[in-house]
Enzyme design. Structure first.
Site, PDB file in Angstrom:
ATOM      1  N   HIS A   1       0.672  -1.213   0.069  1.00  0.00           N
ATOM      2  CA  HIS A   1       0.073  -0.028   0.004  1.00  0.00           C
ATOM      3  C   HIS A   1       0.902   1.071  -0.073  1.00  0.00           C
ATOM      4  CE1 HIS A   1       0.691   1.086   4.252  1.00  0.00           C
ATOM      5  NE2 HIS A   1       0.714  -0.172   4.590  1.00  0.00           N
TER       6      HIS A   1
ATOM      7  N   CYS B   1       2.187  -5.100   7.036  1.00  0.00           N
ATOM      8  CA  CYS B   1       2.008  -4.848   5.626  1.00  0.00           C
ATOM      9  C   CYS B   1       3.471  -4.027   4.951  1.00  0.00           C
ATOM     10  CB  CYS B   1       0.787  -3.838   5.371  1.00  0.00           C
ATOM     11  SG  CYS B   1      -0.591  -4.582   5.825  1.00  0.00           S
TER      12      CYS B   1
END
Length: 493
Positions: free
Chosen positions: A389, A408
């Site tokens: 992301h 992440c």
């Protein structure tokens, strides 16, 4: 041991007798009466020189061979497969009779003895035992009893079978199962099956076969070269050793285009047809329980532009609610919706977080500049609920050690990554326009063709010129793997 001058009336029998100078055991084995059975995996050549018939009459060679096998059974890595093969061949020895006349077993000994070029201890393959048995077998001046020679030959057959299987599997699959080595690992990885295990019994030329299973990957060859020249630093040798093992694992993408993230390098690469078409910095998970970025392989199937962040319960409990206790307007200031038992709470400022039981609450941060997922996230299925992301915080990309996330992977150039995945066209134009929108709305846009993503862990990696670069073992995974590859092979499965 043989009397070559023994009278033989036919020329071809004389030739057979000469061959049997190195194959005593297998002469005996051919006198065993065969029953009607299905065609065995390997066809054995019958050799019946008359000079040894008198010994065969006194001995059930198959039975004796089976005794030797059962005595050694527990020392083999794959006893069931070896047992199954020899049962199908009526406990007739195969490998020594096939390879001894051409001196191919010395070739095998040489390859096993040089297993350290792969970062593997040769004794994993019992090379000292093989050498001793070969020396004994070929000792023409030995005064050992005939039965001792037979017994050594039987043992040699089985040790060779076990060593060839282990060496074959080690080079083609690695000597460890990464799923057993690492807790945080979910990349599909091929492991040896019955067919790959018994393929060694089909080998006719040892050198040709062993050369064929040498890994040909450029990364592997570069690390092998570095290992060969490394003579000063034990730590560098160990690093090369464990990364060679990682390269042997069958967990690599096979598609022409894929995304590769190397955690210790803090870098993402897009590879297309063998060439790196995009490189960028990434941030990965901190070294902390439940924050380390996992090793995994999956397929990127969609992006969410202006994403909603479904805040994980662990982050909510440890961070979000703590902020809310200090500032009751925290949720409103950060565009975070609060849900109780799945229903939106209209007035979260009225909740007393000091006394409220928080287990029934969940939280979603809406799209915007404050959303930690930035303007886009790249979605792929995985057990750890991680993804690639964007991020509104750019300063960590200036750091050399970028282990700062909750697990992440934050990417430095999200729009460039989207272009590398989607290519030129209306979908990419839609992504670009939506990311620039001052009034963002969450929107899913599916990839026309899913692209593999592989999040890996290499602390040694060669550049396109073959120069090997080393990276910090931020999660301590080199040490974990080194302990495993240093153990005897039979303990690893």
């Amino acid at each position: 041991m043989f009397n070559i001058d023994h009278p033989l009336k036919l020329p071809f029998l004389r030739e057979v007798a000469i061959v049997m100078m190195t194959c005593i055991l297998f002469c005996l084995s051919c006198t065993v009466k065969r029953t009607a059975t299905p065609t065995p995996l390997v066809r054995l050549n019958k050799i019946e020189p008359p000079i040894l018939k008198k010994h065969a009459e006194k001995m059930d060679v198959a039975a004796e061979f089976k005794k030797v096998f059962e005595a050694s059974h527990l020392t083999f890595t794959y006893p069931e497969q070896i047992d199954s093969f020899y049962k199908r061949n009526e406990f007739q020895p195969v490998l020594v009779s096939r390879f001894m006349p051409d001196n191919q077993l010395r070739t095998l000994e040489d390859y096993l003895g040089n297993a350290n070029v792969h970062g593997i201890d040769p004794e994993v393959f019992s090379v000292s035992r093989i050498k001793k048995l070969l020396d004994n077998y070929n000792d023409k001046d030995s005064r050992r009893k005939e039965w001792e020679v037979y017994q050594d030959a039987m043992e040699l057959e089985l040790v060779i079978a076990d060593a060839m299987i282990k060496y074959s599997n080690a080079l083609q699959f690695g000597i460890t199962d990464p799923a057993r080595v690492y807790i945080n690992y979910s990349s599909p990885t091929l492991r040896p099956d019955s067919m790959s295990i018994i393929q060694v019994f089909e080998v006719r030329n040892i050198k040709t076969y062993l050369d064929s299973i040498q890994p040909k990957d450029k990364q592997y060859l570069a690390l092998q070269k570095a290992l060969k020249s490394e003579k000063e630093s034990d730590s560098i040798y160990r690093t090369l050793m464990v990364n060679l093992e990682r390269l042997r694992w069958k967990n690599k993408p096979t598609a022409d285009k894929y995304v590769l993230v190397n955690i210790p390098e803090f870098m993402l690469s897009v590879i297309d047809s063998g060439k790196v078409v995009l490189r960028m910095k990434v941030c990965v998970g901190e070294k902390e329980v439940n924050k380390e970025t996992p090793q995994l392989s999956s397929m990127i199937y969609s992006v969410q532009v202006n994403p909603v962040w479904n805040i994980p319960q662990s982050i909510a409990s440890n961070e979000i609610i703590t902020y809310a206790k200090r500032n009751r307007y925290y949720f409103a200031n950060n565009d975070i919706n609060v849900y109780r038992n799945g229903k939106l709470v209209g007035d979260p400022e009225a909740i007393d977080w000091q006394s409220e039981e928080t287990g029934s609450y969940s939280f979603k941060q809406q799209p915007g500049e404050q959303n930690p997922l930035g303007r886009i996230k790249f979605l792929f299925n995985n057990e750890s609920s991680v993804y690639l992301h964007d991020t509104p915080t750019q300063s960590p990309f200036k750091q050399s050690i970028r282990a700062v996330s909750h697990g992440c992977v934050r990417v430095e150039q999200p729009l460039n990554l989207a272009y590398a995945l989607f290519g030129k066209g209306p979908k990419f134009d839609q992504i670009k326009k939506a990311m620039a929108n001052g009034y963002p709305r969450a929107k899913y846009i599916g990839l026309p063709l899913q692209v593999p993503v592989c999040i890996t862990y290499y602390t040694a990696w060669a550049d396109k010129k073959g120069v090997v670069h080393f990276y910090k073992d931020i999660y301590g995974l080199d040490d974990v793997l080194y302990k495993q590859v240093s153990f005897p092979f039979s303990q690893l499965y």
